[in-house]
Design an enzyme around this catalytic site. Structure first.
Site, short mmCIF file in Angstrom:
data_model
loop_
_atom_site.label_atom_id
_atom_site.label_comp_id
_atom_site.label_asym_id
_atom_site.label_seq_id
_atom_site.Cartn_x
_atom_site.Cartn_y
_atom_site.Cartn_z
CE LYS A 1 91.62 82.76 51.70
NZ LYS A 1 91.47 82.17 53.04
N GLY B 1 99.13 65.62 59.77
CA GLY B 1 99.65 66.99 59.72
C GLY B 1 99.88 67.50 61.12
CB VAL C 1 95.55 72.97 62.70
CG1 VAL C 1 94.21 72.34 63.04
CG2 VAL C 1 95.35 74.36 62.11
N GLY C 2 97.30 70.74 63.93
CA GLY C 2 97.40 69.36 64.41
C GLY C 2 98.02 69.26 65.80
N GLY D 1 101.24 70.32 62.35
CA GLY D 1 101.63 71.73 62.33
C GLY D 1 100.83 72.50 63.36
P1 NAD Z 1 101.16 74.17 59.13
O1 NAD Z 1 101.96 74.49 57.92
O2 NAD Z 1 101.55 74.74 60.46
O3 NAD Z 1 101.09 72.58 59.33
C1 NAD Z 1 100.78 71.69 58.30
C2 NAD Z 1 101.38 70.35 58.67
O4 NAD Z 1 100.93 69.39 57.73
C3 NAD Z 1 102.90 70.30 58.67
O5 NAD Z 1 103.32 69.58 59.82
C4 NAD Z 1 103.24 69.51 57.41
O6 NAD Z 1 104.43 68.78 57.55
C5 NAD Z 1 102.05 68.60 57.34
N1 NAD Z 1 101.75 68.04 56.02
C6 NAD Z 1 101.71 68.64 54.81
N2 NAD Z 1 101.37 67.75 53.86
C7 NAD Z 1 101.20 66.58 54.49
C8 NAD Z 1 100.84 65.29 54.05
N3 NAD Z 1 100.59 65.06 52.77
N4 NAD Z 1 100.75 64.29 54.97
C9 NAD Z 1 100.99 64.54 56.28
N5 NAD Z 1 101.33 65.74 56.75
C10 NAD Z 1 101.44 66.74 55.86
O7 NAD Z 1 99.65 74.56 58.74
P2 NAD Z 1 98.44 74.80 59.74
O8 NAD Z 1 98.34 76.24 60.05
O9 NAD Z 1 98.48 73.81 60.84
O10 NAD Z 1 97.21 74.48 58.77
C11 NAD Z 1 96.86 73.15 58.44
C12 NAD Z 1 95.59 73.17 57.62
O11 NAD Z 1 94.55 73.77 58.36
C13 NAD Z 1 95.66 73.96 56.31
O12 NAD Z 1 94.84 73.34 55.37
C14 NAD Z 1 95.07 75.31 56.70
O13 NAD Z 1 94.52 75.96 55.56
C15 NAD Z 1 94.00 74.88 57.65
N6 NAD Z 1 93.59 75.90 58.61
C16 NAD Z 1 94.49 76.49 59.41
C17 NAD Z 1 94.07 77.43 60.33
C18 NAD Z 1 95.04 78.09 61.28
O14 NAD Z 1 94.57 78.84 62.13
N7 NAD Z 1 96.31 77.86 61.21
C19 NAD Z 1 92.72 77.78 60.43
C20 NAD Z 1 91.80 77.12 59.60
C21 NAD Z 1 92.25 76.18 58.69
#
Ligand code: NAD
Length: 369
Positions: free
Chosen positions: A78, A178, A182-183, A180
């Site tokens: 990292k 969330g 992932v969600g 985003g």
């Molecule tokens: P993203 O920025 O696309 O989405 C994050 C979402 O969470 C957004 O919709 C944001 O509005 C929402 N959010 C933030 N704070 C919030 C809160 N307090 N309450 C409700 N919603 C909230 O990010 P992502 O890529 O979807 O990643 C989400 C998480 O998963 C992160 O912790 C990231 O480290 C982890 N992750 C992502 C990946 C990946 O491939 N993208 C892989 C492994 C882990």
């Protein structure tokens, strides 16, 4: 926490630590290559104004576990770059390129995107030193967030776990914190299997409907840059209210440490499927286990992104990446749940044991260098 780097060292790593400082350019970074027994380390480059070296040490170990548990030919590493990721584009390009030049000799580390960096940054790094994952499509990258690699993998993990506890996915109630990358893809994949998405949230709030939300409509709202609270149906609530919604599968996909000792009792679910990294504190995870709630460990359930990155690195296609994500996550989730039951431990303890056993087996066949 100690600032002595030796305080982080154990039998697994870190193998190498690089501190980069170019004061005239404003570049300050730390790279931790934790363990390379399984292969060259893959790990994200995080850019944040408050990034710390300690974060790099902890996240590098998490990547060693994640990559080993996923059965990838990669170790974990990292980097953190201290800086505001929203700085002007030319300044960011100078910093990212200088960072790349500084790690040119660290050939057992392959950088990937993380908070504050994206596929464009990875393109710049690849341009400088010929290696990075999470590249733009135009230079052979597989856009893992666009195709939903992590969400699709998380849905596969949920499929395995729900079968394990005798919960049919058809009709299962899902709440997603969330919405985003992932969600959204998790909700979409589960809805396609007949699950009912009863609540979703983003930073602006939550929307709740026990009868089920229209996932396609929510996806369209997000595509237009809106919030889930713009959804016409359902009840609007504060973002935090998603924690209280009765459901069968609760999916944290936003931030770390959202479930803690002080709010874990509010969850009313059978499975917590960890899409975010470390969304549940260790204490809260034990409380869930004691209550019979199945907590799927983050580094098993959310490994879809790094599996996709590994397929990209080895020249595979998008179709191969998605098939590999599904196959590996199902197999590993199955094994972790079986090991946890057999040994009477939490799924996380079983997952760490599985990862460590794979790293140690790989270390035994490596020549010392
Ligand atoms: P993203 O920025 O696309 O989405 C994050 C979402 O969470 C957004 O919709 C944001 O509005 C929402 N959010 C933030 N704070 C919030 C809160 N307090 N309450 C409700 N919603 C909230 O990010 P992502 O890529 O979807 O990643 C989400 C998480 O998963 C992160 O912790 C990231 O480290 C982890 N992750 C992502 C990946 C990946 O491939 N993208 C892989 C492994 C882990």
């Amino acid at each position: 926490m100690s600032h002595d780097p030796f305080s982080f060292a154990d039998a697994l790593g870190p193998a190498k630590v690089l501190h980069v400082q170019l004061a005239e350019l404003g570049l300050k970074a730390v790279v931790v290559v934790d363990n390379t027994a399984c292969g060259p380390a893959i790990g994200g480059v995080r850019m944040a104004a408050d990034a710390t070296a300690e974060e790099a040490f902890r996240l590098a170990r998490a990547m060693t576990y994640k990559n080993a548990a996923a059965g990838l030919p990669h170790g974990g590493g990292k980097s953190v770059i201290v800086g505001d990721p929203r700085m002007a584009a030319p300044a960011k390009e100078r910093i990212v390129r200088a960072f790349a030049a500084a790690i040119a000799g660290l050939t057992d580390y392959i950088p990937g995107p993380d908070m504050g960096t994206d596929e464009h940054c990875m393109g710049l790094i690849a341009d400088e030193i010929g290696r990075a994952v999470g590249l733009p499509r135009e230079i052979g990258g597989i856009p893992l967030d666009e195709i939903g690699a992590t969400g699709i993998g998380l849905a596969a993990a949920i499929d395995v776990a729900s079968a394990d506890i005798g919960l049919p996915l058809r009709g299962a109630r899902i709440a997603v914190q969330g919405f985003g990358a992932v969600g959204k893809h998790t909700a979409k994949a589960l809805a396609a299997r007949g699950a009912v998405v009863v609540a979703v949230s983003d930073t602006r709030g939550a929307v709740v409907d026990p009868a089920g939300l229209d996932v396609d409509a929510l996806l369209a709202i997000k595509d237009r840059g809106g919030s889930v609270i713009d959804h016409r149906a359902g009840r609007r609530a504060e973002a935090d209210a998603v924690i209280d919604v009765p459901c069968d599968v609760w999916v944290p996909a936003a931030r770390p440490d959202v479930i803690r000792k002080d709010n874990v009792d509010r969850l009313n679910t059978k499975i917590v499927a960890q899409g975010a990294n470390i969304p549940v504190t260790a204490e809260a995870e034990h409380a869930l286990h004691a209550r019979g709630v199945l907590a799927l460990p983050d580094f098993i359930a959310n490994a879809g992104g790094v599996i996709c990155a590994s397929v990209e690195y080895h020249g595979g296609t998008e179709a191969v990446a998605l098939a590999t994500v599904d196959e590996k996550i199902r197999r590993n989730m199955r094994q972790v749940l079986d090991d946890a039951k057999r040994n009477g431990v939490t799924p996380r303890a079983a997952a760490i044991a599985l990862a460590e056993q794979r790293v140690r087996a790989a270390m035994r066949v490596r020549r010392w260098r």
